[in-house]
Design a protein around this motif. Sequence first.
Motif, short mmCIF file in Angstrom:
data_model
loop_
_atom_site.label_atom_id
_atom_site.label_comp_id
_atom_site.label_asym_id
_atom_site.label_seq_id
_atom_site.Cartn_x
_atom_site.Cartn_y
_atom_site.Cartn_z
N VAL A 84 -8.63 -6.82 4.13
CA VAL A 84 -8.50 -5.79 3.09
C VAL A 84 -8.30 -4.44 3.76
CG1 VAL A 84 -9.62 -4.72 1.10
CG2 VAL A 84 -10.07 -7.12 1.61
N LEU A 85 -7.33 -3.70 3.26
CA LEU A 85 -7.06 -2.36 3.78
C LEU A 85 -7.16 -1.38 2.61
CD1 LEU A 85 -5.78 -0.30 5.87
CD2 LEU A 85 -3.58 -0.95 4.89
N ILE A 86 -8.14 -0.47 2.69
CA ILE A 86 -8.34 0.47 1.58
C ILE A 86 -7.98 1.88 2.03
CG2 ILE A 86 -9.98 1.36 -0.13
CD1 ILE A 86 -11.47 -1.21 0.03
N GLU A 87 -7.11 2.50 1.28
CA GLU A 87 -6.74 3.88 1.60
C GLU A 87 -7.14 4.75 0.41
OE1 GLU A 87 -3.13 3.58 4.58
OE2 GLU A 87 -2.70 2.48 2.75
N THR A 88 -7.96 5.76 0.70
CA THR A 88 -8.54 6.54 -0.40
C THR A 88 -8.15 8.01 -0.34
OG1 THR A 88 -10.51 6.57 0.99
CG2 THR A 88 -10.64 5.24 -0.96
N ASN A 148 0.83 -1.21 0.00
CA ASN A 148 0.00 0.00 0.00
C ASN A 148 0.86 1.26 0.00
OD1 ASN A 148 -2.40 -1.52 0.13
ND2 ASN A 148 -3.37 0.08 1.37
N ASP A 149 2.00 1.20 0.70
CA ASP A 149 2.89 2.37 0.70
C ASP A 149 3.33 2.68 -0.72
OD1 ASP A 149 2.70 2.54 3.40
OD2 ASP A 149 4.63 1.59 3.83
N ILE A 150 3.69 1.65 -1.47
CA ILE A 150 4.13 1.86 -2.86
C ILE A 150 2.97 2.44 -3.68
CG2 ILE A 150 5.05 0.73 -4.96
CD1 ILE A 150 7.02 0.43 -2.71
N GLY A 151 1.78 1.87 -3.51
CA GLY A 151 0.61 2.32 -4.27
C GLY A 151 0.28 3.78 -4.01
#
Length: 325
Positions: free
Chosen positions: A189-193, A95-98
């Motif tokens: 699932v971890l969603i960061e928006t 997620n950090d990369i994304g």
Amino acid sequence: MKPVKLDKTDLKILELTKQYISGEKLAKILGISRAAVWKRIKKLEELGYRFSHSKKGYLLKETSPYLLENEVKPLLNTELLGNEYLWFKTVSSTNDIGKEKNFPEGTVIVAEEQTKGRGRKGRKWVSVAEKGLYFSIVLKPKLPINKILQHALLFPLAIVKTIEEFTSLKPFIKWPNDIYINGKKVSGVLIETEIENNEIKKAVIGIGINVNLNEKDLEPVKDIASSLALEADIPIDRKVFFAKLLKNIENMYQDFIENKLNVVKEVNKLLLWKGEKVFVIDECKVVSGKIVGLNPVGGLVIEKNGKRKEFYTGDVSLRKQLSVN
Ligand code: BT5
């Protein structure tokens, strides 16, 4: 940290070593020195490929177990997901990369291992090397914020569908983001928006699945976690599972965007602990009650003494086994 990708020469080596071939001949065909051939073989070995080296030359004995682009792409028949595909052997968190850059929609970032895999609210995600699936997808759905929860529920739904296609297991969704099998968590699932003008501008969907982890691997989360292999009693082919999951996510995402999929209705059928007494912990507030189901936007409905309460964030635990992380 840089993503690793095989180039044309690497791929050619994999092709040519399906039969014994001498270093000299390889060097000639590829137009590079023998030392350069040796270096590339070394690199491929570090990426999990196994060669036999003998007087006859090189022979590819085993393909890489890693989810490298060239291993997964031939199995993938998606149009959007994975067009941009970044593979890392080790990463802090996919997620950090994304979140780092403005990646195109559909970018998939996958790692064999995460050193700082995380769950929601900074909790830790146990990411044992090469045995699970740890990946993130970058999406730009341009949805109004009242659809955020339904959008988020789409991913557990796609994971359940893929597990059902692969095994005879019966997974459930623990609202809002966990997959449970036989009372144990196998995926989260971890969603960061990023929100702009009341719309989802960018969503980084982080998915962790315990595919082939064994009991020892799961020691840090023992009693609460399991893996697909442990529950199904067979090892799972991560590459095939991953390709299928990406396809299911893409199909469901497109159907949802085009209003052809009622996510809430589908998740309602798979809801864990429906009708059971639970605690919902939402920002330090603890509410108890019975799970009724989901409301039309995907919020969790709890009932106590005939009164209903709706939640849009929070953690659910069974009343008899309250666990606060
Ligand atoms: C989640 O959070 O379940 C979301 C997990 C998302 C992980 C993926 S991996 C790829 C991407 N990159 C990241 O850094 N993260 C995403 P939450 O609902 O907060 O649950 C976290 C809790 O689950 C922990 O506090 C543990 O109790 C438990 N847990 C940790 N590791 C686990 C594992 N491998 N299997 C099952 N449960 C685990």
